[in-house]
Design an enzyme around this catalytic site. Structure first.
Site, mmCIF file in Angstrom:
data_model
loop_
_atom_site.group_PDB
_atom_site.id
_atom_site.type_symbol
_atom_site.label_atom_id
_atom_site.label_comp_id
_atom_site.label_asym_id
_atom_site.label_seq_id
_atom_site.Cartn_x
_atom_site.Cartn_y
_atom_site.Cartn_z
ATOM 1 N N GLU A 70 0.826 -1.215 0.000
ATOM 2 C CA GLU A 70 0.000 0.000 0.000
ATOM 3 C C GLU A 70 0.863 1.269 0.000
ATOM 4 O OE1 GLU A 70 -3.001 -0.415 -0.628
ATOM 5 O OE2 GLU A 70 -3.816 -2.174 0.401
ATOM 6 N N CYS A 95 -14.419 0.863 -20.067
ATOM 7 C CA CYS A 95 -15.532 0.663 -19.125
ATOM 8 C C CYS A 95 -15.383 1.511 -17.866
ATOM 9 C CB CYS A 95 -15.637 -0.807 -18.757
ATOM 10 S SG CYS A 95 -15.915 -1.873 -20.191
HETATM 11 ZN ZN ZN Z 1 -13.964 -3.260 -20.016
#
Ligand code: ZN
Ligand code: ADP
Length: 192
Positions: A92, A183
């Site tokens: 992290e 997306c």
């Molecule tokens: Zn995608």
């Protein structure tokens, strides 16, 4: 005339970076396990902010785990590294302060192999400091990709599914998913 060579010092920086679910923690744990098996002295750290699953372990989304120590700052991390330690693992990295690259340099200059995993981008797709600065000074960089849960393409983005403008929103399952560039929709995470 003989060539005079300096003795090798063995210190360097490796970075494993990519989106959430891309396998950064798995890859970090894999590298650290191999070092432990070879009986190298390994110390593993994560920032105190991340107590999602376990307080004293790094835990991957696939439930691989390895014991770790919590630290508040990168300066504290440097102080905690012992003289005999050969390998330093850090997870992290994006949740550390801006001193992390300097801290890693200090350790690498002392002969430690330093391996850092961390997100390269935040929920809006912006470079997530201090990771870009660390990438610039690292000897080795591994970019990991997840699989887009919408279309199956390689996923380079962390899609936040809840509206919040907090850069750091450490959360339960279901708050994030991996998506490809087509997306990925940062407006989903922007409060109306
Ligand atoms: Zn995608
Ligand atoms: P990171 O540290 O990059 O968040 P982890 O190493 O914790 O990733 O977890 C990687 C694991 O997450 C994979 O091996 C797989 O089991 C799981 N996983 C969940 N969602 C995805 C996804 N969309 N694509 C690939 N792996 C996924």
């Amino acid at each position: 005339m003989d060539v005079i060579r300096k003795a090798p010092q063995h210190g360097w920086i490796e970075v494993v970076t990519g989106s959430m679910f891309s396998g950064k923690s798995e890859e970090l744990i894999r590298r650290l396990r191999r070092a432990q098996i070879a009986r190298q002295k390994v110390q593993i750290f994560k920032p105190l902010i991340d107590n999602r699953y376990s307080d004293d372990h790094i835990v991957s989304h696939s439930d691989m785990r390895i014991a770790s120590q919590n630290v508040k700052t990168s300066d504290e991390l440097v102080l905690r590294v012992e003289e005999e330690t050969e390998v330093v693992g850090i997870d992290e990295g994006q949740f550390f302060d801006t001193n992390l690259p300097a801290a890693c340099n200090t350790l690498a200059n002392r002969g430690k192999r330093v391996i850092v995993a961390g997100l390269d981008q935040d929920y809006l797709g912006r470079p997530f400091e201090p990771m870009p600065q660390l990438l610039a000074i690292a000897e080795y960089i591994t970019k990991t990709l997840a699989i887009c849960v919408v279309c199956g393409d390689p996923a380079n983005h962390t899609q936040r599914l809840v509206a919040s403008s907090d850069r750091v929103l450490v959360g339960a399952t279901g708050m994030y998913e991996a998506r490809c560039r087509h997306c990925f929709d940062p407006s989903l995470a922007t409060p109306k």
